[in-house]
Scaffold this active site. Structure first.
Site, PDB file in Angstrom:
ATOM      1  N   ASP A  79       0.853  -1.189   0.000  1.00  0.00           N
ATOM      2  CA  ASP A  79       0.000   0.000   0.000  1.00  0.00           C
ATOM      3  C   ASP A  79       0.890   1.240   0.000  1.00  0.00           C
ATOM      4  OD1 ASP A  79      -3.218   0.536   0.953  1.00  0.00           O
ATOM      5  OD2 ASP A  79      -1.802   2.207   1.082  1.00  0.00           O
ATOM      6  N   ILE A  80       0.505   2.216  -0.808  1.00  0.00           N
ATOM      7  CA  ILE A  80       1.308   3.434  -0.964  1.00  0.00           C
ATOM      8  C   ILE A  80       1.265   4.309   0.297  1.00  0.00           C
ATOM      9  CG2 ILE A  80      -0.432   5.013  -1.918  1.00  0.00           C
ATOM     10  CD1 ILE A  80       1.563   5.573  -4.205  1.00  0.00           C
ATOM     11  N   GLU A 124     -12.122   3.439  -1.467  1.00  0.00           N
ATOM     12  CA  GLU A 124     -11.593   4.531  -2.312  1.00  0.00           C
ATOM     13  C   GLU A 124     -11.364   4.075  -3.739  1.00  0.00           C
ATOM     14  OE1 GLU A 124      -8.021   5.970  -0.501  1.00  0.00           O
ATOM     15  OE2 GLU A 124      -9.082   6.664   1.289  1.00  0.00           O
ATOM     16  N   VAL A 125     -10.937   2.843  -3.892  1.00  0.00           N
ATOM     17  CA  VAL A 125     -10.592   2.355  -5.230  1.00  0.00           C
ATOM     18  C   VAL A 125     -11.608   1.284  -5.635  1.00  0.00           C
ATOM     19  CG1 VAL A 125      -8.820   1.302  -6.677  1.00  0.00           C
ATOM     20  CG2 VAL A 125      -8.149   2.812  -4.798  1.00  0.00           C
ATOM     21  N   HIS A 155     -10.205  -5.242  -3.493  1.00  0.00           N
ATOM     22  CA  HIS A 155      -8.867  -5.439  -2.925  1.00  0.00           C
ATOM     23  C   HIS A 155      -8.995  -5.863  -1.478  1.00  0.00           C
ATOM     24  CE1 HIS A 155     -10.018  -1.197  -2.657  1.00  0.00           C
ATOM     25  NE2 HIS A 155      -9.355  -1.120  -1.513  1.00  0.00           N
ATOM     26  N   HIS A 195      -6.948  -5.872   2.009  1.00  0.00           N
ATOM     27  CA  HIS A 195      -5.807  -5.327   2.743  1.00  0.00           C
ATOM     28  C   HIS A 195      -5.276  -6.425   3.665  1.00  0.00           C
ATOM     29  CE1 HIS A 195      -6.808  -0.895   2.175  1.00  0.00           C
ATOM     30  NE2 HIS A 195      -7.990  -1.427   1.909  1.00  0.00           N
ATOM     31  N   ASN A 221     -12.832  -3.258   2.106  1.00  0.00           N
ATOM     32  CA  ASN A 221     -13.853  -2.218   2.155  1.00  0.00           C
ATOM     33  C   ASN A 221     -14.715  -2.298   0.899  1.00  0.00           C
ATOM     34  OD1 ASN A 221     -12.979  -0.939   4.585  1.00  0.00           O
ATOM     35  ND2 ASN A 221     -11.263  -0.061   3.459  1.00  0.00           N
TER      36      ASN A 221
HETATM   37  P1  AMP Z   1      -9.803   1.424   0.218  1.00  0.00           P
HETATM   38  O1  AMP Z   1     -10.173   2.589   1.085  1.00  0.00           O
HETATM   39  O2  AMP Z   1     -10.094   0.098   0.866  1.00  0.00           O
HETATM   40  O3  AMP Z   1     -10.391   1.546  -1.182  1.00  0.00           O
HETATM   41  O4  AMP Z   1      -8.231   1.455   0.103  1.00  0.00           O
HETATM   42  C1  AMP Z   1      -7.521   1.904  -1.001  1.00  0.00           C
HETATM   43  C2  AMP Z   1      -6.066   1.794  -0.647  1.00  0.00           C
HETATM   44  O5  AMP Z   1      -5.318   1.892  -1.828  1.00  0.00           O
HETATM   45  C3  AMP Z   1      -5.561   2.878   0.312  1.00  0.00           C
HETATM   46  O6  AMP Z   1      -5.016   2.255   1.469  1.00  0.00           O
HETATM   47  C4  AMP Z   1      -4.483   3.598  -0.517  1.00  0.00           C
HETATM   48  O7  AMP Z   1      -3.391   4.008   0.258  1.00  0.00           O
HETATM   49  C5  AMP Z   1      -4.102   2.535  -1.538  1.00  0.00           C
HETATM   50  N1  AMP Z   1      -3.566   3.025  -2.798  1.00  0.00           N
HETATM   51  C6  AMP Z   1      -4.085   3.984  -3.602  1.00  0.00           C
HETATM   52  N2  AMP Z   1      -3.333   4.137  -4.697  1.00  0.00           N
HETATM   53  C7  AMP Z   1      -2.320   3.253  -4.594  1.00  0.00           C
HETATM   54  C8  AMP Z   1      -1.211   2.918  -5.413  1.00  0.00           C
HETATM   55  N3  AMP Z   1      -0.976   3.519  -6.576  1.00  0.00           N
HETATM   56  N4  AMP Z   1      -0.364   1.938  -4.994  1.00  0.00           N
HETATM   57  C9  AMP Z   1      -0.573   1.328  -3.817  1.00  0.00           C
HETATM   58  N5  AMP Z   1      -1.609   1.575  -3.007  1.00  0.00           N
HETATM   59  C10 AMP Z   1      -2.463   2.536  -3.380  1.00  0.00           C
END
Ligand code: AMP
Length: 120
Positions: A33-34, A99-100, A104, A106, A91
């Site tokens: 994770d970034i 967010e994405v 995914h 974690h 999530n």
């Molecule tokens: P979520 O809130 O479960 O959608 O988590 C999205 C996660 O993706 C967050 O913890 C971000 O820090 C992570 N994230 C977003 N962009 C990147 C990226 N380019 N590489 C790695 N992790 C990312």
């Protein structure tokens, strides 16, 4: 929700943008994770266009579902988290603050993680 192929994890899967990869096979890609929330914070994503767990388990082929979950376990082992423990979390949707919009999982570890959720 329809899958948006412009999401950042889709771009990582297509190798259009880089990631700090820790594992890859036919079913899954795992990368750091970034913005880590624990000393070890890795994301595992399935190779396919799925927004959420419900979407994935309803629409993905059985081989991919099995392969993806096996990959999550493999990655936890690879990260040497079996002995001290770890947490997995996915999530989905607005209330969970996803967010994405690509499924995914974690994986958190490397320190005691405290209670699962903050009390209301
Ligand atoms: P979520 O809130 O479960 O959608 O988590 C999205 C996660 O993706 C967050 O913890 C971000 O820090 C992570 N994230 C977003 N962009 C990147 C990226 N380019 N590489 C790695 N992790 C990312």
């Amino acid at each position: 929700m329809d899958y948006n192929p412009d999401n950042i994890f889709a771009k990582i899967l297509r190798k259009e943008i880089p990631c700090d990869q820790v594992f890859e096979n036919d079913f899954a890609l795992a990368f750091k994770d970034i913005n880590p929330q624990a000393p070890i914070h890795v994301l595992v994503i399935p190779k396919g266009d799925y927004v959420s767990m419900a979407d994935f388990t309803a629409a993905a082929p059985d081989e991919l579902i099995a392969g993806f979950f096996a990959a999550v376990g493999k990655v936890a082992k690879l990260l040497d988290l079996e002995k001290n423990g770890y947490r997995i979390l996915a999530n989905s949707g607005d209330d969970a603050h996803q967010e994405v919009p690509h499924l995914h999982i974690h994986i958190f570890g490397g320190r005691p993680l405290g209670p699962m959720l903050t009390r209301l």
